[in-house]
Design a protein around this motif. Structure first.
Motif, mmCIF file in Angstrom:
data_model
loop_
_atom_site.group_PDB
_atom_site.id
_atom_site.type_symbol
_atom_site.label_atom_id
_atom_site.label_comp_id
_atom_site.label_asym_id
_atom_site.label_seq_id
_atom_site.Cartn_x
_atom_site.Cartn_y
_atom_site.Cartn_z
ATOM 1 N N LEU A 1 0.833 -1.201 0.000
ATOM 2 C CA LEU A 1 0.000 0.000 0.000
ATOM 3 C C LEU A 1 0.869 1.253 0.000
ATOM 4 C CD1 LEU A 1 -2.791 1.333 0.118
ATOM 5 C CD2 LEU A 1 -2.690 1.129 2.611
ATOM 6 N N TYR A 2 1.949 1.238 0.790
ATOM 7 C CA TYR A 2 2.871 2.381 0.836
ATOM 8 C C TYR A 2 3.445 2.662 -0.548
ATOM 9 C CZ TYR A 2 6.942 5.220 1.947
ATOM 10 O OH TYR A 2 7.874 6.218 1.975
ATOM 11 N N ARG A 3 3.973 1.627 -1.221
ATOM 12 C CA ARG A 3 4.547 1.808 -2.557
ATOM 13 C C ARG A 3 3.482 2.262 -3.551
ATOM 14 N NH1 ARG A 3 7.371 -2.954 -0.961
ATOM 15 N NH2 ARG A 3 5.877 -4.221 -2.119
ATOM 16 N N SER A 4 2.276 1.749 -3.412
ATOM 17 C CA SER A 4 1.183 2.146 -4.292
ATOM 18 C C SER A 4 0.837 3.627 -4.127
ATOM 19 C CB SER A 4 -0.042 1.278 -3.989
ATOM 20 O OG SER A 4 -1.177 1.725 -4.660
ATOM 21 N N ILE A 5 0.801 4.085 -2.887
ATOM 22 C CA ILE A 5 0.480 5.493 -2.612
ATOM 23 C C ILE A 5 1.604 6.402 -3.103
ATOM 24 C CG2 ILE A 5 0.130 7.180 -0.765
ATOM 25 C CD1 ILE A 5 -1.374 4.888 0.722
ATOM 26 N N VAL A 6 2.859 6.011 -2.850
ATOM 27 C CA VAL A 6 3.985 6.815 -3.321
ATOM 28 C C VAL A 6 3.982 6.877 -4.843
ATOM 29 C CG1 VAL A 6 6.505 6.931 -3.476
ATOM 30 C CG2 VAL A 6 5.408 6.427 -1.289
ATOM 31 N N GLY A 7 3.732 5.759 -5.509
ATOM 32 C CA GLY A 7 3.635 5.759 -6.973
ATOM 33 C C GLY A 7 2.508 6.649 -7.463
ATOM 34 N N GLY A 8 1.370 6.611 -6.760
ATOM 35 C CA GLY A 8 0.249 7.477 -7.116
ATOM 36 C C GLY A 8 0.590 8.945 -6.957
ATOM 37 N N LEU A 9 1.304 9.278 -5.892
ATOM 38 C CA LEU A 9 1.729 10.665 -5.686
ATOM 39 C C LEU A 9 2.727 11.105 -6.753
ATOM 40 C CD1 LEU A 9 2.106 10.737 -1.807
ATOM 41 C CD2 LEU A 9 0.471 12.055 -3.170
ATOM 42 N N GLN A 10 3.634 10.202 -7.134
ATOM 43 C CA GLN A 10 4.588 10.542 -8.192
ATOM 44 C C GLN A 10 3.864 10.765 -9.512
ATOM 45 O OE1 GLN A 10 7.423 7.325 -7.810
ATOM 46 N NE2 GLN A 10 8.807 8.633 -6.661
#
Length: 147
Positions: free
Chosen positions: A88-97
Motif C-alpha cells: 500500500l505504501y509503494r502504491s500510494i507513493v507511486g500514485g503521488l509521483q
C-alpha cells in the motif's frame, strides 16, 4: 482529438486498418485525468484521482496543510515505521509521483520525502536510487539521474 474533422477521420481510418479501433465518444477520463469542456476551452484535472488516492491512504478526512513535508526526516531501512503494509505504501507513493506530473506544486514534496534526490543521501549505503525519464513523443523533456 482535434479541430479538423476530416483529418481526424483520416487518422482513425488509417489506424483502423492496422488495429482494432473503437470510438468511445467525447473524451471524459483518460489515465486518471478528467477532461472538462467549456466555452473557454479544455480543462484537465485530476480531482477524482486525487480523492481516490486520499481515500485509499485513509487520509480523506485529514486537515490540509501548506506543505506536506518534514524538512528534517532522513529515512533508513533500519528505522521502524508505522506503516505496516509495504504494498500500500509503494502504491500510494507511486500514485503521488504520477500526480506530480500534472501538479508541479507538490512535485518537490513528493520527491524529497519519498525518493533519494540528494547525491549519496541514503544513510544505509550512500547510493542514489532514483531515476526517471519523461518523453513527449520522441523528445526527452526531463531526465533525473544521479550516477
Amino acid at each position: 482529438m482535434g479541430s479538423d474533422t476530416q483529418l481526424m477521420n483520416n487518422v482513425i481510418a488509417a489506424l483502423h486498418k492496422e488495429f482494432s479501433v473503437k470510438d468511445l465518444g467525447k473524451l471524459s477520463f483518460f489515465l486518471g485525468i478528467e477532461a472538462l469542456f467549456s466555452t473557454d476551452g479544455l480543462y484537465l484535472t485530476q480531482r477524482k484521482y486525487t480523492v481516490e488516492l486520499l481515500k485509499r491512504s485513509k487520509m480523506d478526512k485529514c486537515k490540509s496543510c501548506i506543505t506536506a513535508i518534514s524538512t528534517t526526516s532522513n529515512l533508513s531501512v533500519n528505522d521502524e515505521g508505522d506503516f505496516e503494509d509495504p504494498f500500500l505504501y509503494r502504491s500510494i507513493v507511486g500514485g503521488l509521483q504520477y500526480l506530480s506530473f500534472t501538479r508541479p506544486d507538490i512535485a518537490y514534496s513528493v520527491h524529497q520525502a519519498f525518493s533519494d534526490v540528494d547525491w549519496a543521501g541514503d544513510r544505509d549505503d550512500r547510493r542514489s536510487i532514483s531515476t526517471y525519464c519523461i518523453f513527449l513523443g520522441q523528445n526527452l523533456i526531463s531526465w533525473r539521474c544521479k550516477q
